[in-house]
Scaffold this active site. Structure first.
Site, mmCIF file in Angstrom:
data_model
loop_
_atom_site.group_PDB
_atom_site.id
_atom_site.type_symbol
_atom_site.label_atom_id
_atom_site.label_comp_id
_atom_site.label_asym_id
_atom_site.label_seq_id
_atom_site.Cartn_x
_atom_site.Cartn_y
_atom_site.Cartn_z
ATOM 1 C CG ASP A 8 -7.570 -3.349 -3.931
ATOM 2 O OD1 ASP A 8 -7.667 -4.133 -4.579
ATOM 3 O OD2 ASP A 8 -7.970 -3.345 -2.700
ATOM 4 C CG ASP A 21 -1.954 -0.872 0.837
ATOM 5 O OD1 ASP A 21 -2.675 -0.888 -0.154
ATOM 6 O OD2 ASP A 21 -2.090 -1.562 2.059
HETATM 7 N N1 GLY Z 1 -7.342 -1.593 -0.876
HETATM 8 C C1 GLY Z 1 -8.330 -1.907 0.120
HETATM 9 C C2 GLY Z 1 -9.669 -1.604 -0.114
HETATM 10 O O1 GLY Z 1 -10.059 -0.996 -1.191
HETATM 11 O O2 GLY Z 1 -10.487 -1.751 0.783
#
Ligand code: GLY
Length: 395
Positions: free
Chosen positions: A176, A116
């Site tokens: 994501d 992330d």
């Molecule tokens: N990246 C985690 C979400 O979109 O909840």
């Protein structure tokens, strides 16, 4: 002489018509939006500064703010919201606060235990760089990209997303992860190190090859075999079932591939973004106001919560996609979302003193957590949409 004056007349007409074209983007009613949002904006400044307490969401049930340290995947959004409000309003108090919250995120540049990095570092330091020329910010972006690159597997040609569920998954890659590539592209530009660019492009190619269905929706999680490099499984983590079209995941794909096109100008990424955008905006179950149910494949539609964050992630991506395609449907969707969100159905009431703007985002079904609440990334992409629409007027 006649020719020259004729040219000026033509140019004059062209300018008048480009002015009236511009008007198409101003029907957002800036004053109305400012009036609605000002009350919410000031509540962000009321929120106390604390490096361990990035505001992530608000439980409407327990009436508490979910406060998280910088290692949480959402910390960069909170810092980024201050930068974006500064860019929208010019109010220096937001810039000062943005710098403080952003500095609290810096230590994440060493955190190789997560994919992330883009969300954390680019939404904070990346926005900071848009506002001011800052060599420290550039160095932090490059260092973070180096750390993120340690999660890249050249055999699979992807960045590993998660480290949990090791008994179930060998090498999970989630859609994501497309949102972390912007950090790598910018780091390549800043440092001149093309490795970052190659990793980003390879990851985008592998995801493009394996993550999408025939109807152009995307799976959430793909698990790769670390020996063969092949796909072992296609499942979900946050959707209603393995074959579902989790709404925010579609948004990450649309927004992510539009960004990859921005850096590469390779049409195959543009087509990928277009096809998934068309799946999303033309879906039979997309409500009239443009705010999707949290999963397009949920059997209980329409009796399930919406996801404002999915709408704002897509709306922001589609302002950019519109610029490349000139397809009015994309711009219309983004404007529709903004117009829906400024209604009392979605915007939080003036007297609720929490550092958020919008209600009704949907977090994580797998944890039964943050279901239908104000969540920081719903606000982040809303502000980004407003900025992008505003910038469109300047073109
Ligand atoms: N990246 C985690 C979400 O979109 O909840």
């Amino acid at each position: 002489m006649f020719r020259v004056s004729f040219l000026f007349i033509i140019l004059g007409f062209a300018c008048v018509s480009c002015k009236s074209e511009d008007k198409k983007y101003t029907d957002l009613s800036k004053l109305e939006i400012d009036a609605l949002l000002n009350a919410r904006y000031s509540q962000l400044l009321d929120y106390g500064v604390d490096s361990m307490a990035f505001a992530r969401s608000y439980s409407t049930e327990t009436k508490t703010i979910n406060k998280r340290p910088s290692k949480d995947w959402t910390s960069g959004f909170f810092a980024g919201n201050f930068w974006q409000i500064y860019m929208l309003t010019g109010n220096k108090a937001f810039k000062e606060r943005a710098k403080i919250w952003t500095a609290f995120v810096e230590k994440e540049k060493f955190n190789g235990g997560t994919h992330d990095m883009g969300f954390k570092i680019f939404c904070s330091f990346g926005n900071g760089l848009t506002v001011e020329d800052n060599q420290d910010y550039r160095d932090i972006i490059v260092k973070s990209a180096r750390t993120l690159s340690t999660r890249y597997n050249p055999h699979i040609q992807s960045i590993r997303s998660w480290d949990f569920n090791k008994d179930k998954w060998q090498f999970p890659v989630i859609i994501d992860n497309m949102m972390n590539l912007e950090l790598l592209f910018e780091a390549a530009k800043i440092s001149g190190d093309s490795t970052f660019y190659s990793i980003a492009v390879n990851h985008a190619n592998t995801t493009m090859k394996n993550h999408f269905r025939k109807d152009h929706s995307t799976w959430h999680v793909l698990d790769y075999d670390t020996i063969s490099g092949q796909v072992r499984d296609r499942v979900t983590h946050q959707g209603i079932n393995d074959d579902s079209a989790w709404a925010r995941g579609q948004g990450w794909a649309i927004n992510g591939y539009t960004t990859v096109y921005r850096y590469t100008k390779d049409k195959k990424y543009l087509d990928r973004a277009i096809n998934t955008a068309d799946f999303f905006i033309n879906h039979k179950d997309l409500p009239e106001d443009g705010i999707p149910y949290w999963d397009f494949s949920h059997p209980d539609i329409p009796n399930i919560p919406r996801d404002v964050s999915a709408a704002t992630v897509v709306a922001s991506g589609l302002v950019e996609l519109y610029q490349y395609t000139k397809n009015e449907a994309y711009l219309n969707y983004s404007k529709k979302v903004v117009n829906s969100l400024k209604s009392t159905n979605y915007i939080l009431p003036k007297d609720l003193n929490i550092p958020f703007i919008l209600n009704h985002s949907f977090g994580d079904w797998s944890k039964r957590h943050e279901m239908d609440e104000p969540i920081v990334y719903g606000d982040y992409y809303f502000l980004q949409t407003l900025l992008r629409l505003r910038d469109l007027e300047k073109l």
